[in-house]
Design an enzyme around this catalytic site. Structure first.
Site, PDB file in Angstrom:
ATOM      1  N   ARG A   1       0.844  -1.192   0.000  1.00 33.09           N
ATOM      2  CA  ARG A   1       0.000   0.000   0.000  1.00 33.09           C
ATOM      3  C   ARG A   1       0.879   1.241   0.000  1.00 33.09           C
ATOM      4  O   ARG A   1       2.068   1.144   0.331  1.00 33.09           O
ATOM      5  CB  ARG A   1      -0.857   0.032   1.282  1.00 33.09           C
ATOM      6  CG  ARG A   1      -1.615  -1.242   1.545  1.00 33.09           C
ATOM      7  CD  ARG A   1      -1.774  -1.493   3.036  1.00 33.09           C
ATOM      8  NE  ARG A   1      -2.291  -2.844   3.295  1.00 33.09           N
ATOM      9  CZ  ARG A   1      -3.544  -3.133   3.603  1.00 33.09           C
ATOM     10  NH1 ARG A   1      -4.412  -2.169   3.751  1.00 33.09           N
ATOM     11  NH2 ARG A   1      -3.934  -4.367   3.781  1.00 33.09           N
TER      12      ARG A   1
ATOM     13  N   ASP B   1      -3.651   3.931   3.458  1.00 33.18           N
ATOM     14  CA  ASP B   1      -3.472   2.501   3.749  1.00 33.18           C
ATOM     15  C   ASP B   1      -4.415   1.634   2.926  1.00 33.18           C
ATOM     16  O   ASP B   1      -4.313   0.406   2.941  1.00 33.18           O
ATOM     17  CB  ASP B   1      -3.677   2.225   5.245  1.00 33.18           C
ATOM     18  CG  ASP B   1      -4.994   2.782   5.754  1.00 33.18           C
ATOM     19  OD1 ASP B   1      -5.215   4.000   5.602  1.00 33.18           O
ATOM     20  OD2 ASP B   1      -5.803   2.014   6.283  1.00 33.18           O
TER      21      ASP B   1
HETATM   22  P1  AMP Z   1      -9.907  -0.206   7.443  1.00 31.10           P
HETATM   23  O1  AMP Z   1     -10.770   0.878   7.937  1.00 31.10           O
HETATM   24  O2  AMP Z   1     -10.648  -1.484   7.134  1.00 31.10           O
HETATM   25  O3  AMP Z   1      -9.020   0.193   6.341  1.00 31.10           O
HETATM   26  O4  AMP Z   1      -8.977  -0.631   8.661  1.00 31.10           O
HETATM   27  C1  AMP Z   1      -8.079   0.253   9.251  1.00 31.10           C
HETATM   28  C2  AMP Z   1      -7.204  -0.471  10.226  1.00 31.10           C
HETATM   29  O5  AMP Z   1      -7.958  -1.002  11.306  1.00 31.10           O
HETATM   30  C3  AMP Z   1      -6.419  -1.632   9.660  1.00 31.10           C
HETATM   31  O6  AMP Z   1      -5.156  -1.617  10.255  1.00 31.10           O
HETATM   32  C4  AMP Z   1      -7.208  -2.815  10.091  1.00 31.10           C
HETATM   33  O7  AMP Z   1      -6.435  -3.996  10.172  1.00 31.10           O
HETATM   34  C5  AMP Z   1      -7.705  -2.385  11.453  1.00 31.10           C
HETATM   35  N1  AMP Z   1      -8.929  -3.079  11.880  1.00 31.10           N
HETATM   36  C6  AMP Z   1     -10.163  -2.925  11.366  1.00 31.10           C
HETATM   37  N2  AMP Z   1     -11.058  -3.706  12.012  1.00 31.10           N
HETATM   38  C7  AMP Z   1     -10.364  -4.383  12.966  1.00 31.10           C
HETATM   39  C8  AMP Z   1     -10.702  -5.358  13.958  1.00 31.10           C
HETATM   40  N3  AMP Z   1     -11.947  -5.784  14.120  1.00 31.10           N
HETATM   41  N4  AMP Z   1      -9.701  -5.814  14.752  1.00 31.10           N
HETATM   42  C9  AMP Z   1      -8.445  -5.385  14.612  1.00 31.10           C
HETATM   43  N5  AMP Z   1      -8.061  -4.469  13.706  1.00 31.10           N
HETATM   44  C10 AMP Z   1      -8.996  -3.982  12.881  1.00 31.10           C
HETATM   45 MG    MG Z   2      -8.039  -1.028   5.084  1.00 34.27          MG
END
Ligand code: AMP
Ligand code: MG
Length: 485
Positions: free
Chosen positions: A174, A250
């Site tokens: 990324r 990211d």
């Molecule tokens: P995203 O909004 O999906 O791009 O996620 C942003 C960050 O939050 C990334 O580092 C994900 O791995 C982390 N993340 C999202 N949901 C969870 C979860 N349920 N447990 C742990 N990390 C999470």
């Molecule tokens: Mg993500």
């Protein structure tokens, strides 16, 4: 399976094991994709497939890792990393491409922070559906191989069914991976990461650039190649009304594939400020802002690469500004070409911009549905367009027809070309919601499979697809998507 990523600097990842579950159950498996990946040996082995794609069965050749990355989330810099995903390895496909095989919702990792590492069935099925729709629309995207229900609860606002999604992508590098590497303040580590990215995604472009004796150093050529691919990707998004919703650095892949199907959705009535995500209160990632945010993200990639772009800082910065200026040109050309194709004009010509702008202004003013408008233009059913009665409309149509006749032999050919550029069906929000509701509340996948079938071949113009055309405007007016995945 291969593990090329683990040869990079050890600070870029951590070995982590997926969470064990007692009773995983396969919900959907993508047979076609499995075959394309060369996974035929799993064809008639449902139990093994379920065990592998829920992270229960780990062969010796699998070395699950979670990747470290950082990111600007809605403009704010944060250290992140795979908090609920495990890269179990890379697959060499029969065509020789190396792709990542990643489990999502597979439990906590070193980067989970306060998260539970889990995912719910609804959002994983949603990612499956929309990513497969994007593939059907011929837009570069990560793919979905399987969704396995964990049969365990995930606690969000209420208890939900848990699931693991298997995501295939040509890599998970990324912009945020480079931002993370830059924080190490280690030029060698940063160079190895960039060399790795070039090797996986941009070997030809960079070699061609170096061979042509361009006055551009290797890593600037890399930045330029990423920039061009990103500009073209976003032009494709706009051409089908796709709104990503969370274009944080990211969530932007170096390979130029779409990824992270959280709050994304397709626009109904054309309006550049359309936003669906409940957390995007400022409209940062609104439909029409996407090209600018893509450029903003590239500036962040450039910033991360700065230490290795050129010994001479002024030269490095000059190189970066050239790439960013070029981004605008590449995007404009790609966007014009996409829109010209939608109007059956072949490649964009001088004057087409005005015709396209005029149409978009009418669509905005009359709140015309984006997808439906282009279907009607394709099928020459223009009388029912909300702006058909405008006196200027007939002269607009005449100009379009003249140009169409220049680009194609006859109108049958125009129609064929327009059908290839204008999907007869998109994953309409109400159809997606209804299919997901049936899948999660009534544990029936019949609607889901039906919708999947329609959107996987969106240019076929079947009767069933055309039946989905009219958007139920009232029901969708306040449609909101959530990041609570
Ligand atoms: P995203 O909004 O999906 O791009 O996620 C942003 C960050 O939050 C990334 O580092 C994900 O791995 C982390 N993340 C999202 N949901 C969870 C979860 N349920 N447990 C742990 N990390 C999470
Ligand atoms: Mg993500």
């Amino acid at each position: 399976m291969e593990h090329s990523y683990t040869f990079l600097d050890k600070r870029l990842y951590a070995y982590c094991t997926p969470q064990q579950r007692k009773y995983p159950e396969m919900v959907i498996y993508n047979e076609k994709l499995g075959a394309a990946l060369g996974l035929d040996h799993l064809k008639d082995k449902p139990l093994e497939r379920t065990a592998i794609f829920s992270g229960q069965q780990l062969f010796e050749e699998m070395q699950p890792i979670a990747q470290a990355y950082a990111g600007h989330q809605f403009g704010h810099f944060t250290m992140l990393g795979d908090g609920r995903a495990h890269l179990i390895g890379e697959i060499k496909t029969p065509s020789g491409q190396l792709v990542d095989c990643m489990l999502k919702g597979s439990g906590q990792t070193d980067y989970s922070r306060r998260g539970d590492g889990l995912a719910a069935l609804g959002p994983m099925l949603r990612e499956y559906l929309i990513s497969e729709a994007m593939a059907g629309l011929l837009i570069p995207t990560s793919r979905s191989l399987a969704v396995v229900a964990t049969k365990e609860k995930v606690y969000r606002e209420k208890p939900l069914a848990g699931a693991v999604l298997t995501r295939i992508a040509s890599s998970h590098l990324r912009v945020g991976t480079f931002q993370y590497a830059a924080t190490l303040q280690d030029r060698d580590a940063l160079k190895s990461l960039a060399d790795y990215a070039i090797h996986r995604h941009y070997r030809d472009e960079v070699e061609r650039g170096l061979a042509s004796g361009a006055q551009t150093a290797k890593y600037l050529l890399f930045l330029q190649a990423v920039s061009r691919r990103q500009a073209r990707l976003i032009a494709k998004w706009l051409s089908v009304g796709f709104i990503h919703g969370v274009m944080n650095t990211d969530n932007m892949l170096i390979s130029g594939e779409t990824m992270d199907y959280g709050p994304c959705a397709f626009m109904n009535p054309y309006h550049p400020q359309t936003v669906f995500s409940s957390i995007d209160t400022q409209g940062r990632y609104a439909y029409g802002n996407q090209p600018y945010m893509g450029k903003w993200n590239l500036a962040k990639l450039a910033e991360a690469l700065l230490p290795i772009l050129d010994e001479d800082k002024t030269k490095a910065l000059e190189g970066v500004s050239r790439v960013l200026v070029e981004y605008d040109e590449v995007f404009s050309k790609a966007y014009m070409d996409e829109m010209a194709a939608k109007l059956g004009l072949g490649e964009a010509e001088e004057g087409d911009g005005e015709l396209i702008q005029t149409l978009l202004q009418w669509m905005e003013h009359f709140q015309a549905d984006f997808t439906e408008t282009f279907i009607k233009l394709t099928l020459r059913e223009v009388d029912s367009l909300p702006f058909a009665a405008l006196p200027e409309f007939s002269s607009w149509q005449e100009k379009i027809s003249t140009h169409q006749r220049k680009a194609h032999a006859d109108f049958t050919e125009v129609e064929t070309a327009m059908k290839r550029a204008n999907p007869a069906v998109i994953p309409r929000n109400h159809l997606v919601e209804s299919a997901l509701q049936q899948a999660t509340e009534k544990t029936s996948l019949s609607e889901f499979h039906h919708l999947l079938e329609l959107i996987q071949a969106p240019f076929s113009y079947s009767k069933e697809q055309l039946a989905c055309v009219p958007a139920p405007l009232e029901a969708e007016k306040n449609y909101r998507t959530y990041c609570g995945t």
